[in-house]
Design an enzyme around this catalytic site. Structure first.
Site, PDB file in Angstrom:
ATOM      1  N   GLY A  46       0.825  -1.196   0.000  1.00 59.60           N
ATOM      2  CA  GLY A  46       0.000   0.000   0.000  1.00 59.60           C
ATOM      3  C   GLY A  46       0.860   1.247   0.000  1.00 59.60           C
ATOM      4  O   GLY A  46       2.028   1.205   0.400  1.00 59.60           O
ATOM      5  N   GLN A  51       2.984  10.071   1.381  1.00 60.13           N
ATOM      6  CA  GLN A  51       4.303   9.423   1.365  1.00 60.13           C
ATOM      7  C   GLN A  51       5.120   9.824   0.143  1.00 60.13           C
ATOM      8  O   GLN A  51       6.337   9.657   0.130  1.00 60.13           O
ATOM      9  CB  GLN A  51       4.153   7.893   1.380  1.00 60.13           C
ATOM     10  CG  GLN A  51       3.563   7.344   2.663  1.00 60.13           C
ATOM     11  CD  GLN A  51       3.453   5.839   2.619  1.00 60.13           C
ATOM     12  OE1 GLN A  51       2.470   5.277   2.147  1.00 60.13           O
ATOM     13  NE2 GLN A  51       4.494   5.153   3.088  1.00 60.13           N
ATOM     14  N   CYS A  91       6.454  -0.112   7.067  1.00 60.08           N
ATOM     15  CA  CYS A  91       6.019   1.041   6.283  1.00 60.08           C
ATOM     16  C   CYS A  91       7.172   1.495   5.393  1.00 60.08           C
ATOM     17  O   CYS A  91       8.308   1.581   5.857  1.00 60.08           O
ATOM     18  CB  CYS A  91       5.612   2.168   7.238  1.00 60.08           C
ATOM     19  SG  CYS A  91       5.054   3.655   6.407  1.00 60.08           S
ATOM     20  N   LEU A  92       6.852   1.813   4.147  1.00 59.96           N
ATOM     21  CA  LEU A  92       7.893   2.273   3.228  1.00 59.96           C
ATOM     22  C   LEU A  92       8.515   3.580   3.718  1.00 59.96           C
ATOM     23  O   LEU A  92       9.637   3.907   3.356  1.00 59.96           O
ATOM     24  CB  LEU A  92       7.320   2.460   1.815  1.00 59.96           C
ATOM     25  CG  LEU A  92       6.861   1.178   1.105  1.00 59.96           C
ATOM     26  CD1 LEU A  92       6.197   1.510  -0.228  1.00 59.96           C
ATOM     27  CD2 LEU A  92       8.021   0.218   0.897  1.00 59.96           C
ATOM     28  N   HIS A 133      -3.901   1.343   7.925  1.00 62.95           N
ATOM     29  CA  HIS A 133      -2.529   1.864   7.936  1.00 62.95           C
ATOM     30  C   HIS A 133      -2.396   3.039   6.956  1.00 62.95           C
ATOM     31  O   HIS A 133      -1.876   4.097   7.305  1.00 62.95           O
ATOM     32  CB  HIS A 133      -1.553   0.731   7.573  1.00 62.95           C
ATOM     33  CG  HIS A 133      -0.125   1.163   7.456  1.00 62.95           C
ATOM     34  ND1 HIS A 133       0.867   0.723   8.304  1.00 62.95           N
ATOM     35  CD2 HIS A 133       0.492   2.007   6.593  1.00 62.95           C
ATOM     36  CE1 HIS A 133       2.017   1.286   7.975  1.00 62.95           C
ATOM     37  NE2 HIS A 133       1.818   2.061   6.922  1.00 62.95           N
ATOM     38  N   GLU A 134      -2.906   2.840   5.735  1.00 62.44           N
ATOM     39  CA  GLU A 134      -2.772   3.886   4.714  1.00 62.44           C
ATOM     40  C   GLU A 134      -3.624   5.107   5.061  1.00 62.44           C
ATOM     41  O   GLU A 134      -3.217   6.245   4.830  1.00 62.44           O
ATOM     42  CB  GLU A 134      -3.163   3.356   3.328  1.00 62.44           C
ATOM     43  CG  GLU A 134      -2.349   2.177   2.817  1.00 62.44           C
ATOM     44  CD  GLU A 134      -0.854   2.369   2.925  1.00 62.44           C
ATOM     45  OE1 GLU A 134      -0.379   3.520   2.848  1.00 62.44           O
ATOM     46  OE2 GLU A 134      -0.140   1.369   3.114  1.00 62.44           O
ATOM     47  N   HIS A 137      -2.008   7.581   7.304  1.00 54.85           N
ATOM     48  CA  HIS A 137      -1.083   8.513   6.626  1.00 54.85           C
ATOM     49  C   HIS A 137      -1.804   9.802   6.216  1.00 54.85           C
ATOM     50  O   HIS A 137      -1.205  10.873   6.192  1.00 54.85           O
ATOM     51  CB  HIS A 137      -0.489   7.871   5.372  1.00 54.85           C
ATOM     52  CG  HIS A 137       0.662   6.946   5.637  1.00 54.85           C
ATOM     53  ND1 HIS A 137       1.839   7.355   6.220  1.00 54.85           N
ATOM     54  CD2 HIS A 137       0.825   5.619   5.376  1.00 54.85           C
ATOM     55  CE1 HIS A 137       2.678   6.321   6.311  1.00 54.85           C
ATOM     56  NE2 HIS A 137       2.084   5.259   5.811  1.00 54.85           N
TER      57      HIS A 137
HETATM   58 ZN    ZN Z   1       2.953   3.384   5.732  1.00 59.27          ZN
END
Ligand code: ZN
Length: 169
Positions: A46, A51, A91-92, A133-134, A137
């Protein structure tokens, strides 16, 4: 299509609150395509627009095993949630760190697709976790905000040490 640069902790842009998308135009379509390409390239399941430094309520995901089911949610809202599930998240934007986070087990989500059409669906398991999670953000929240204070302090200390070493050499 183009790969986008992923912002990482402690970049302050990750702490901003994103705004709703009002225009479902060519620019949005390009953003979605680029986000999906970047997500696949980074091997993530995701990615949220903040991000990649775009402060709009846009997320893309693909939780399928063969990476064949891209999903885009625009202006997503959780209208119902139930249960609790604990799983390890990464997480990226927070490289090299994973930890257990508690999320709702089942959610009902309303969102728009890339043309602006509203739809509603139910999600559980990995998809439900990923959506939560997304969506965090979009409000400037990272999964490390949802772990215990002790663990967060340990994470911050480790992170500081690493960046200091990085600067020195
Ligand atoms: Zn993340």
């Amino acid at each position: 299509m183009a790969l986008l640069e992923i912002r990482t902790y402690p970049d302050p842009i990750l702490r901003e609150v994103s705004v709703e998308v009002m225009q479902f135009d060519q620019a949005l379509a390009a953003l979605l395509d680029n986000m999906l390409e970047t997500m696949y390239h980074e091997d993530g399941i995701g990615l949220a627009a903040p991000q990649v430094a775009v402060l709009q309520r846009v997320i893309v995901m693909d939780v399928s095993h063969d990476r064949s089911k891209p999903m885009a949610l625009i202006n997503p809202v959780i209208v119902e949630q139930e249960g609790e599930v604990v799983s390890e998240e990464g997480c990226l934007s927070v490289p090299e760190y994973r930890d257990k986070v508690t999320r709702s087990d089942f959610i009902q989500v309303q969102a728009c697709d890339r043309t602006g059409k509203k739809f509603e669906f139910e999600a559980d398991d990995l998809l439900a976790i990923c959506i939560q999670h997304e969506m965090d953000h979009l409000d400037g929240t990272l999964f490390i905000d949802r772990i215990s204070r002790l663990k967060r302090d340990m994470f911050k200390r480790r992170h500081k040490k690493r960046s200091r070493v990085g600067k020195d050499v």
